[in-house]
Design an enzyme around this catalytic site. Sequence first.
Site, PDB file in Angstrom:
ATOM      1  N   SER A   1     -26.372   5.564 -15.487  1.00 44.89           N
ATOM      2  CA  SER A   1     -25.225   6.455 -15.333  1.00 44.89           C
ATOM      3  C   SER A   1     -25.468   7.838 -15.906  1.00 44.89           C
ATOM      4  O   SER A   1     -24.868   8.815 -15.457  1.00 44.89           O
ATOM      5  CB  SER A   1     -23.990   5.844 -16.008  1.00 44.89           C
ATOM      6  OG  SER A   1     -24.242   5.593 -17.385  1.00 44.89           O
TER       7      SER A   1
ATOM      8  N   ASP B   1     -13.492   7.960 -21.243  1.00 44.07           N
ATOM      9  CA  ASP B   1     -13.845   6.590 -21.620  1.00 44.07           C
ATOM     10  C   ASP B   1     -14.546   6.521 -22.975  1.00 44.07           C
ATOM     11  O   ASP B   1     -14.796   5.433 -23.485  1.00 44.07           O
ATOM     12  CB  ASP B   1     -14.691   5.912 -20.539  1.00 44.07           C
ATOM     13  CG  ASP B   1     -16.103   6.495 -20.392  1.00 44.07           C
ATOM     14  OD1 ASP B   1     -16.499   7.365 -21.200  1.00 44.07           O
ATOM     15  OD2 ASP B   1     -16.810   6.075 -19.458  1.00 44.07           O
TER      16      ASP B   1
ATOM     17  N   HIS C   1     -19.294   7.778 -21.842  1.00 40.87           N
ATOM     18  CA  HIS C   1     -20.155   8.646 -21.045  1.00 40.87           C
ATOM     19  C   HIS C   1     -19.829  10.112 -21.323  1.00 40.87           C
ATOM     20  O   HIS C   1     -18.693  10.442 -21.659  1.00 40.87           O
ATOM     21  CB  HIS C   1     -19.971   8.367 -19.547  1.00 40.87           C
ATOM     22  CG  HIS C   1     -20.333   6.971 -19.154  1.00 40.87           C
ATOM     23  ND1 HIS C   1     -19.406   5.949 -19.120  1.00 40.87           N
ATOM     24  CD2 HIS C   1     -21.520   6.427 -18.789  1.00 40.87           C
ATOM     25  CE1 HIS C   1     -20.009   4.827 -18.751  1.00 40.87           C
ATOM     26  NE2 HIS C   1     -21.284   5.084 -18.554  1.00 40.87           N
TER      27      HIS C   1
END
Length: 274
Positions: free
Chosen positions: A77, A239, A242
């Site tokens: 990611s 979140d 990230h």
Amino acid sequence: MGGVRAIKALVVAAGSVGGLSGAAYGLLNGQSRRARSIIGTPRDLPLNADGLYLPNGAGPFAPTRSDHLSFAMLGDSLAAGLGVESPDQLPGVRLAHGLADELDVPVRLMTHAVSGSRTTDLEAQVDRALINPPDLALVIIGGNDVTARTSIGASATLLGRQVARLVETGATVVVGTCPDLAIIRAIPQPLRTIASRYSLSLARAQRRVLDQMGVRAVSVAALLAPEFGARPHDLFSADRFHPNGKGYEYAAAVLLAPLCTAARSSRVASWSGT
């Protein structure tokens, strides 16, 4: 990195590897539940803005011309850009713009990175990349290996094997080694310390393998952890796991220099005339 699933897996890894007592294991499970409630579950796929970027800052355009530097992003990611607010904030886009400007050539961005990927998933990404082999590639992988109980030695060996496949096609490869998971404040202590120990050990193993191959390794932990640790509210997405757009902007600024150095010291430099 995988967020919620990663935290749960890390607790299992800590218990199986560290020989934790029942009470300690219960503590980590409780902390894991609290961390997962804070992090939440990502609901949106990473944005994508692949295409051709010009030295004058324009782009993306459809890659209709052949006189360009092809640049591939592979990994998890962090390479895919999960957490950005808009396509222009993606790390691949920022790096494509930077490369085009610094090398004075059009740059075609091709993103093969997939959120949640482990090093075991890198083979499929390289398969896709080799359909149209890149001139330059950046790989960022490892965070999910830490939380999935993947053997550090096996993970580093797999990374070397897939990087070698890219190099064999003539690609110049730069690898961002595993980040230090200690910067993720949503992971409470002592779980965060366990995550940090694993991630830094994996980063060292990755570097050893890459050094033996003569492939440039960039320490994401050393270069990013101090700033992210000092500015968690500025550089992380909602979140808290990230990076956000500002976080990826900082990361891209740090990674651009070694990418340009690698490009200039390889066949890419002679091809582009820089």
